[in-house]
Design a protein around this motif. Structure first.
Motif, PDB file in Angstrom:
ATOM      1  N   MET A 286       4.385  12.457   2.401  1.00 29.14           N
ATOM      2  CA  MET A 286       3.878  11.165   1.640  1.00 29.14           C
ATOM      3  C   MET A 286       5.121  10.771   0.645  1.00 29.14           C
ATOM      4  O   MET A 286       5.552   9.568   0.712  1.00 29.14           O
TER       5      MET A 286
ATOM      6  N   TYR B  67       7.091   7.164   0.986  1.00 31.66           N
ATOM      7  CA  TYR B  67       7.316   6.408  -0.186  1.00 31.66           C
ATOM      8  C   TYR B  67       8.855   6.046  -0.124  1.00 31.66           C
ATOM      9  O   TYR B  67       9.193   4.810  -0.106  1.00 31.66           O
TER      10      TYR B  67
ATOM     11  N   ASN C 250      -3.938   1.166  -9.045  1.00 31.95           N
ATOM     12  CA  ASN C 250      -4.075   2.731  -8.645  1.00 31.95           C
ATOM     13  C   ASN C 250      -5.585   3.110  -8.245  1.00 31.95           C
ATOM     14  O   ASN C 250      -5.816   4.156  -8.275  1.00 31.95           O
TER      15      ASN C 250
ATOM     16  N   GLU D 136      -4.170   3.247   5.834  1.00 30.53           N
ATOM     17  CA  GLU D 136      -2.713   3.499   5.652  1.00 30.53           C
ATOM     18  C   GLU D 136      -2.414   4.787   5.604  1.00 30.53           C
ATOM     19  O   GLU D 136      -1.319   5.460   6.029  1.00 30.53           O
TER      20      GLU D 136
ATOM     21  N   THR E  99       0.756  -1.188  -0.101  1.00 33.76           N
ATOM     22  CA  THR E  99       0.022  -0.025  -0.089  1.00 33.76           C
ATOM     23  C   THR E  99       1.024   1.210  -0.069  1.00 33.76           C
ATOM     24  O   THR E  99       0.469   2.277  -0.302  1.00 33.76           O
ATOM     25  N   TYR E 100       2.068   1.223   0.459  1.00 35.00           N
ATOM     26  CA  TYR E 100       2.889   2.143   0.569  1.00 35.00           C
ATOM     27  C   TYR E 100       3.202   2.898  -0.889  1.00 35.00           C
ATOM     28  O   TYR E 100       3.455   4.060  -0.853  1.00 35.00           O
ATOM     29  N   LEU E 101       3.060   2.179  -1.771  1.00 37.45           N
ATOM     30  CA  LEU E 101       3.272   2.929  -3.243  1.00 37.45           C
ATOM     31  C   LEU E 101       2.209   3.857  -3.625  1.00 37.45           C
ATOM     32  O   LEU E 101       2.584   4.603  -4.206  1.00 37.45           O
ATOM     33  N   ILE E 102       1.143   3.852  -3.051  1.00 38.30           N
ATOM     34  CA  ILE E 102       0.121   4.797  -3.230  1.00 38.30           C
ATOM     35  C   ILE E 102       0.544   6.416  -2.815  1.00 38.30           C
ATOM     36  O   ILE E 102       0.224   7.328  -3.453  1.00 38.30           O
ATOM     37  N   PHE E 103       1.630   6.277  -1.857  1.00 40.26           N
ATOM     38  CA  PHE E 103       2.056   7.504  -1.446  1.00 40.26           C
ATOM     39  C   PHE E 103       2.788   8.239  -2.281  1.00 40.26           C
ATOM     40  O   PHE E 103       2.583   9.682  -2.686  1.00 40.26           O
ATOM     41  N   LYS E 104       3.415   7.626  -3.270  1.00 35.38           N
ATOM     42  CA  LYS E 104       4.273   8.357  -4.325  1.00 35.38           C
ATOM     43  C   LYS E 104       3.125   9.097  -5.479  1.00 35.38           C
ATOM     44  O   LYS E 104       3.279  10.243  -5.488  1.00 35.38           O
TER      45      LYS E 104
ATOM     46  N   ASP F 136       6.992   2.701   6.137  1.00 33.93           N
ATOM     47  CA  ASP F 136       6.509   4.040   5.236  1.00 33.93           C
ATOM     48  C   ASP F 136       6.261   4.909   6.567  1.00 33.93           C
ATOM     49  O   ASP F 136       6.641   6.068   6.464  1.00 33.93           O
TER      50      ASP F 136
ATOM     51  N   LEU G 196       0.042   9.911  -4.714  1.00 30.23           N
ATOM     52  CA  LEU G 196      -0.844  10.822  -4.022  1.00 30.23           C
ATOM     53  C   LEU G 196      -0.043  12.215  -3.711  1.00 30.23           C
ATOM     54  O   LEU G 196      -0.237  13.179  -3.937  1.00 30.23           O
TER      55      LEU G 196
END
Lengths: 422, 422
Positions: B240, B244, A56, B64, A3-8, B254, A10
């Protein structure tokens, strides 16, 4: 667990939305335009930094919550008396705003591809009808945001645009179902025109009955917890329930349900306080993501010159028919030319509903994938043109929006310090 | 296009979180306990109103973002001087807080299943080591939220718990990778202990270098836009990005990256203003969803009496080893008994990291699916026990948390009106 991938994504979306929103304001354009362009730039059609693929869905979800929040606080900031006063006029404007584009789209497709009107009932005929149907529904989200930025949401013109756009959605859904059941292609989708009308009526009954109960509950809560976080939190939960019920129980757009929830609460003492908390959530994360995602959805590949020409005509017809249709009614209703134009332009925007209609058409084989470019082009153009033209039209008017409008204008004003309480 | 379905679940989660959070407060327990129990009740293990299946990744994403926001504003509210003063002590507490549970878990599993310590290097041996590894990482999110509610986040004890828990995460990751590379089961997962230590060092260098740049950028922005929404928005984007980068570039959790981002900005003039905006986003939507989702994740099916007994012992050992290990060090560091106990208890909570470790173990065949019940039970028990015990321990202390702590206490205080600016 990734889930951490969403931070990029976002972070990119939020940052780009902020930078281009600011840029747009420096160029005296509303910041939503900047945010949509930001989406175009970081999206697949240009830089490809962010892609709305299945991995995504986070952005899709947040965008959906964003438009729900926008509609909910739009409802909260509604002046119920004005809405009822403008009710009949809005209804007429909405009807005309549906049928003029419907006919316009029908004629455009018929003459562009068949050089004339196909035999009634033929597949070609319904393809043409469907192309018109795509043009019908105004996307209220963008107009609302612009009216808020301009501090005109509570003005008479603002209220008429808002309520017409809402009613227009409902009529658009009725038309869609009508076309689908007539074309006999509906399959599971179709539920018959009678049923649709019934659902619309039931939704209004449901809203009024539930509304009376919930309104009184919140009036009591408001007494007990004035200016307390409990109100916005419970209000948000209620708005979401209404959004869900509208679509799940009555097949009416969830944003319409959220707006109805806002209207139900718009007369409680702390409605401005609740709306303000929604705005903070909205402007920090959800709102920008919604507008950026419109740009993100755009892909221009597979464009033939043939489709390109059609798409451009499609956009012109879609915009012109709304302006002429709605503007004329406003003029007949004794609005001056400038205000009539505002109302017509305010109804121009198309959004997710047009895409939903188009994908329903694709599902039942009446719309070809290649026409999606036209729909998306329409969404982009109207989303960019409407705010700019509206702002120009409102410029120089003396403010007629009341203090609430003033407040939202300040809150939205990006280059002025936000008021202490926001 | 069925995104509207999320609104039902979100509404239920937000409503339940609010109601049970309030209930918990009425029972003088921290509201996070109420929110976790709310998740248990509406989740699959009891009512089954909300299920975290694939169609429901929205809640996983929002949760998250929620823990990321909590960690980011925890960083923002950190007193950097105190953190550095408590640095060495926190490091020692963290180390002991990792190795005592590691050994405890190893011994428990060895004697429970093999009646003694298996031959070093055997599969059984590494299974036992892995069971200990699951116990190592403290979940800082819950402790932070409780300390905030109590207004003790900025107190010396609060700072030590917070920084120890953060360092503890990092050491936990090192241990995990160490075990995995030793057991030779790591496969793609394993990158060698040397590489891990290098990554940790690189992350700190990265944070310090980037931190100096970003801090100065924000200091300039703060001058230009004092108390302006631009600061929280850009701050959020930065938080964020750090979340990431921590995980993507250095394989560090994260949430640790988000906390580091908060620390970088904790000394800008408007850090409280930024933290406050984060809190509004957090308490309205993201925070409750994070805590409710812990309860939602719980499923008690497939429980044999054998596993049940082991799970209970697992929980007891996991909690006791942290309290004894960390508490003893605190006592040796001249804290009084009560404060030492607070530090020990504050380190008890386990969360998503324990689940991540367990699932890595599952992936490489060192942990059986059936032990997940034990891990989840540990998360639930520690999440519920820690806040209650901490609150009891802090009760009656005179406040040593400074105005910042006061503010967050007020903001979190649900039954008092929220301050005008929140």
């Amino acid at each position: 667990m990734e889930t951490y991938l969403i931070f990029k994504d976002l972070a990119i979306v939020i940052f780009a939305a902020e930078v281009f929103g600011l840029l747009a304001r420096k160029l005296k354009a509303p910041q939503v335009v900047g945010q949509i362009i930001a989406g175009l730039l970081i999206g697949p059609s240009v830089l490809g930094l962010v892609n709305l693929n299945d991995n995504n869905s986070a952005i899709a979800y947040l965008a959906e919550i964003g438009v729900m929040l926008i509609m909910f606080s739009a409802g909260l900031e509604t002046n119920l008396k004005d809405l009822l006063n403008t009710g009949l006029l809005s209804l007429i404007i909405a009807c005309v705003g549906v049928f003029v584009p419907l006919i316009g789209g029908f004629l455009l497709f018929s003459f562009f591809y068949y050089g004339g009107i196909p035999a009634a009932g033929s597949k070609e005929f319904f393809e043409a009808v469907f192309m018109g149907t795509i043009m019908t529904a105004t996307s209220v989200g963008i107009s609302v945001q612009v009216l808020k930025e301009l501090g005109k949401l509570k003005s008479k013109v603002g209220q008429i645009i808002l309520s017409s756009a809402i009613i227009d959605d409902v009529i658009g859904i009725v038309v869609l179902t009508f076309v689908m059941s007539l074309s006999g292609e509906g399959g599971g989708e179709s539920k018959g025109i009678g049923r649709v009308c019934l659902d619309v009526v039931l939704f209004f009954v449901f809203t009024i009955v539930l509304g009376i109960i919930i309104y009184n509950v919140f009036k009591l809560l408001n007494k007990k917890y004035s200016h307390h976080r409990r109100l916005p939190i419970l209000g948000l939960a209620f708005g979401m329930i209404m959004a869900y019920c509208a679509e799940a129980l009555f097949g009416i757009a969830d944003i319409t349900g959220a707006y109805a929830a806002g209207i139900i609460l718009c007369n409680i003492k702390d409605s401005d306080y609740v709306a303000e908390k929604m705005d903070i959530n909205s402007y920090m994360i959800f709102g920008p993501i919604f507008f950026v995602s419109i740009g993100l959805k755009t892909q221009f590949d597979g464009m033939t010159s043939d489709i390109l020409i059609f798409s451009l005509l499609f956009v012109v017809v879609a915009l012109a028919t709304k302006v002429i249709g709605c503007g004329t009614i406003a003029k007949l209703a004794k609005f001056n030319f400038r205000d009539s134009l505002k109302i017509g332009v305010g109804m121009m925007t198309r959004g997710e509903v047009a895409l939903i209609v188009a994908s329903k058409g694709l599902a039942i084989g009446l719309v070809d994938q290649k026409y999606f470019a036209a729909v998306i082009l329409l969404i982009i153009c109207s989303s960019i043109a409407t705010p700019i033209i509206l702002k120009l039209l409102f410029k120089g008017d003396k403010d007629d929006s009341g203090s609430g409008g003033e407040k939202t204008e300040q809150i939205a004003e990006n280059s002025a310090p936000a008021p202490a309480q926001s």
